[in-house]
Enzyme design. Structure first.
Site, PDB file in Angstrom:
ATOM      1  N   SER A 205       0.628  -1.118   0.382  1.00  0.00           N
ATOM      2  CA  SER A 205      -0.057  -0.104  -0.252  1.00  0.00           C
ATOM      3  C   SER A 205       0.964   1.244   0.135  1.00  0.00           C
ATOM      4  O   SER A 205       0.519   2.475  -0.244  1.00  0.00           O
ATOM      5  CB  SER A 205      -1.067   0.264   0.833  1.00  0.00           C
ATOM      6  OG  SER A 205      -2.104  -0.578   0.782  1.00  0.00           O
TER       7      SER A 205
ATOM      8  N   TYR B 240      -2.932  -1.657 -10.487  1.00  0.00           N
ATOM      9  CA  TYR B 240      -2.705  -1.670  -8.972  1.00  0.00           C
ATOM     10  C   TYR B 240      -1.590  -2.740  -8.333  1.00  0.00           C
ATOM     11  O   TYR B 240      -1.002  -2.248  -7.651  1.00  0.00           O
ATOM     12  CB  TYR B 240      -4.065  -1.483  -8.790  1.00  0.00           C
ATOM     13  CG  TYR B 240      -4.134  -1.966  -7.175  1.00  0.00           C
ATOM     14  CD1 TYR B 240      -3.552  -0.625  -5.841  1.00  0.00           C
ATOM     15  CD2 TYR B 240      -4.009  -3.038  -6.934  1.00  0.00           C
ATOM     16  CE1 TYR B 240      -4.090  -0.896  -4.900  1.00  0.00           C
ATOM     17  CE2 TYR B 240      -4.591  -3.367  -5.040  1.00  0.00           C
ATOM     18  CZ  TYR B 240      -4.331  -1.936  -4.361  1.00  0.00           C
ATOM     19  OH  TYR B 240      -4.257  -2.211  -3.340  1.00  0.00           O
TER      20      TYR B 240
ATOM     21  N   VAL C  82       1.011  -4.125   3.685  1.00  0.00           N
ATOM     22  CA  VAL C  82       0.878  -5.265   4.181  1.00  0.00           C
ATOM     23  C   VAL C  82       2.351  -6.188   3.995  1.00  0.00           C
ATOM     24  O   VAL C  82       2.127  -7.682   4.629  1.00  0.00           O
ATOM     25  CB  VAL C  82      -0.431  -5.912   3.734  1.00  0.00           C
ATOM     26  CG1 VAL C  82      -1.189  -5.501   4.538  1.00  0.00           C
ATOM     27  CG2 VAL C  82      -0.590  -6.397   2.421  1.00  0.00           C
TER      28      VAL C  82
ATOM     29  N   LYS D 211      -0.222   3.223  -2.698  1.00  0.00           N
ATOM     30  CA  LYS D 211       0.051   4.393  -3.120  1.00  0.00           C
ATOM     31  C   LYS D 211      -0.378   5.553  -2.926  1.00  0.00           C
ATOM     32  O   LYS D 211      -0.950   7.005  -3.516  1.00  0.00           O
ATOM     33  CB  LYS D 211      -1.326   3.833  -2.494  1.00  0.00           C
ATOM     34  CG  LYS D 211      -2.507   2.402  -2.571  1.00  0.00           C
ATOM     35  CD  LYS D 211      -2.924   2.109  -0.888  1.00  0.00           C
ATOM     36  CE  LYS D 211      -3.909   0.201  -1.523  1.00  0.00           C
ATOM     37  NZ  LYS D 211      -4.615   0.003  -1.250  1.00  0.00           N
TER      38      LYS D 211
ATOM     39  N   TYR E  27      -4.476   3.031   7.630  1.00  0.00           N
ATOM     40  CA  TYR E  27      -5.791   2.715   8.018  1.00  0.00           C
ATOM     41  C   TYR E  27      -6.700   3.202   9.162  1.00  0.00           C
ATOM     42  O   TYR E  27      -6.844   4.188   9.977  1.00  0.00           O
ATOM     43  CB  TYR E  27      -6.287   0.703   7.722  1.00  0.00           C
ATOM     44  CG  TYR E  27      -4.894   0.675   5.992  1.00  0.00           C
ATOM     45  CD1 TYR E  27      -5.506   1.231   5.250  1.00  0.00           C
ATOM     46  CD2 TYR E  27      -3.812   0.028   6.069  1.00  0.00           C
ATOM     47  CE1 TYR E  27      -4.628   0.520   3.901  1.00  0.00           C
ATOM     48  CE2 TYR E  27      -3.080  -0.425   5.391  1.00  0.00           C
ATOM     49  CZ  TYR E  27      -3.781  -0.273   3.984  1.00  0.00           C
ATOM     50  OH  TYR E  27      -3.426  -0.236   3.257  1.00  0.00           O
TER      51      TYR E  27
HETATM   52  N1  GLU Z   1      -1.887  -5.513  -1.735  1.00  0.00           N
HETATM   53  C1  GLU Z   1      -2.522  -5.463  -1.241  1.00  0.00           C
HETATM   54  C2  GLU Z   1      -3.701  -5.137  -1.329  1.00  0.00           C
HETATM   55  O1  GLU Z   1      -4.017  -5.017  -2.073  1.00  0.00           O
HETATM   56  C3  GLU Z   1      -2.290  -4.328  -0.465  1.00  0.00           C
HETATM   57  C4  GLU Z   1      -2.912  -4.268   1.161  1.00  0.00           C
HETATM   58  C5  GLU Z   1      -2.114  -3.017   1.651  1.00  0.00           C
HETATM   59  O2  GLU Z   1      -0.710  -2.959   1.853  1.00  0.00           O
HETATM   60  O3  GLU Z   1      -2.722  -2.616   2.768  1.00  0.00           O
HETATM   61  O4  GLU Z   1      -4.108  -5.875  -0.780  1.00  0.00           O
END
Ligand code: GLU
Length: 313
Positions: free
Chosen positions: A66, A190, A260, A69, A242
């Site tokens: 993430s 993504y 994650v 992002k 989050y």
């Molecule tokens: N590729 C992971 C997903 O889409 C990223 C989630 C994350 O790092 O929080 O679930």
């Protein structure tokens, strides 16, 4: 900042964070993410006055997940403009898990923010008509000052083999007219961004560029506009951890983004970037050792954004 003092504080921070690792779990919903050493822990700091200091497993490569992002949001804001981006995705914390689609389905006609999966899939759909993945990879290498960043094929493939939930989110977005590009291409773009292999050092570098309002700390080149960086740091503070963002902001007070894969990137405004790697996660999907480590560093160096200015070095 004195290099020796920083080094000794980081050594202590490792000891402060280590015990938490036991209480977390590595992510397994992407099967390939299992294949890491749960006990790895590395911290890297790069300060505005040019001090670089790293301790522990800070050269281990892991997937950005993430944290990517932030790169996608930065490029989207630069290239598509604020108006277009925020017509598609909001800027409010969702209070839900990163991969939730409930609030999107029930309460909203656009994702709450660009840091949850629905928001990031939307950003990906804005980028694909304009950029190839290779161009985005180049952005990642520049912003992380790390020419060795590449895509981890095994993690990418593993996530694409288990991508039903994100696929459901992406098609829900299409059904609401939010995603206008090809859904499968948006999903793959993504997921490729999430699979970029970085180190704690690369994250400290990226954090420092954001701390310097988008300027490269060595060349002075303006890589991102000031206004873009201001938006990013604000969204990192309110949504970067989050549904743990509020508590994290109170206790640590440093805009931070988690992934994650076990990474954390923190931005101490006008002072330093901090990168942490430790793949043992808490139930919300945030690196579990990160919180005590950053809380310790925040206290020791007065890094909380609302700490009194006169106490800062
Ligand atoms: N590729 C992971 C997903 O889409 C990223 C989630 C994350 O790092 O929080 O679930």
């Amino acid at each position: 900042m004195d290099q020796n003092i920083l080094k000794s504080k980081l050594e202590t921070a490792l000891k402060v964070g280590k015990p938490a690792i036991f209480f977390g779990e590595v992510a397994t919903y992407i099967p390939e993410l299992r294949n890491v050493n749960k006990d790895d822990l590395g911290i890297s700091v790069y300060t505005k006055d040019g001090v670089c200091c790293s301790v522990g497993d800070c050269d281990v490569r892991f997937t950005m997940q993430s944290i990517s992002k932030i790169i996608s949001l930065a490029v989207a804001l630069e290239e598509c403009g604020f108006k277009r981006v925020f017509s598609k995705v909001g800027m409010e914390p969702s209070g839900e898990a990163f991969n939730s689609l409930v609030e999107l389905d029930l309460n909203s006609n656009r994702p709450f923010n660009p840091m949850i999966n629905s928001g990031a899939l939307t950003i990906a759909s804005l980028l694909i008509p304009k950029f190839t993945f290779e161009e985005m990879l180049e952005y990642a290498r520049i912003l992380c000052m790390d020419p060795d960043i590449d895509m981890n094929e095994a993690v990418y493939k593993s996530e694409m083999d288990h991508v039903s939930r994100n696929r459901a989110i992406a098609y829900l977005l299409e059904s609401k007219g939010i995603i206008e590009s090809d859904v499968e291409e948006s999903l793959s773009f993504y997921t490729k961004m999430c699979s970029l292999n970085v180190t704690a050092k690369s994250l400290a570098n990226f954090g420092l560029i954001l701390a310097c309002d988008g300027r490269h700390p060595e060349t002075g080149e303006q890589l991102l506009q000031n206004e873009v960086v201001r938006v990013i740091k604000t969204i990192m503070l309110t949504c970067g951890m989050y549904d743990g963002s509020g508590e994290f902001a109170v206790h640590v007070g440093i805009p931070t983004k988690s992934g994650v894969g076990g990474g954390l990137m923190s931005v101490v405004d006008n002072r330093m970037g901090i990168g942490i790697y430790s793949p043992s996660l808490d139930p919300k999907g945030n690196c579990i050792a990160g919180r005590p480590i950053l809380e310790y560093l925040s206290q020791e160096f007065h890094l909380h954004m609302f700490d009194h200015q006169d106490e800062k070095e």
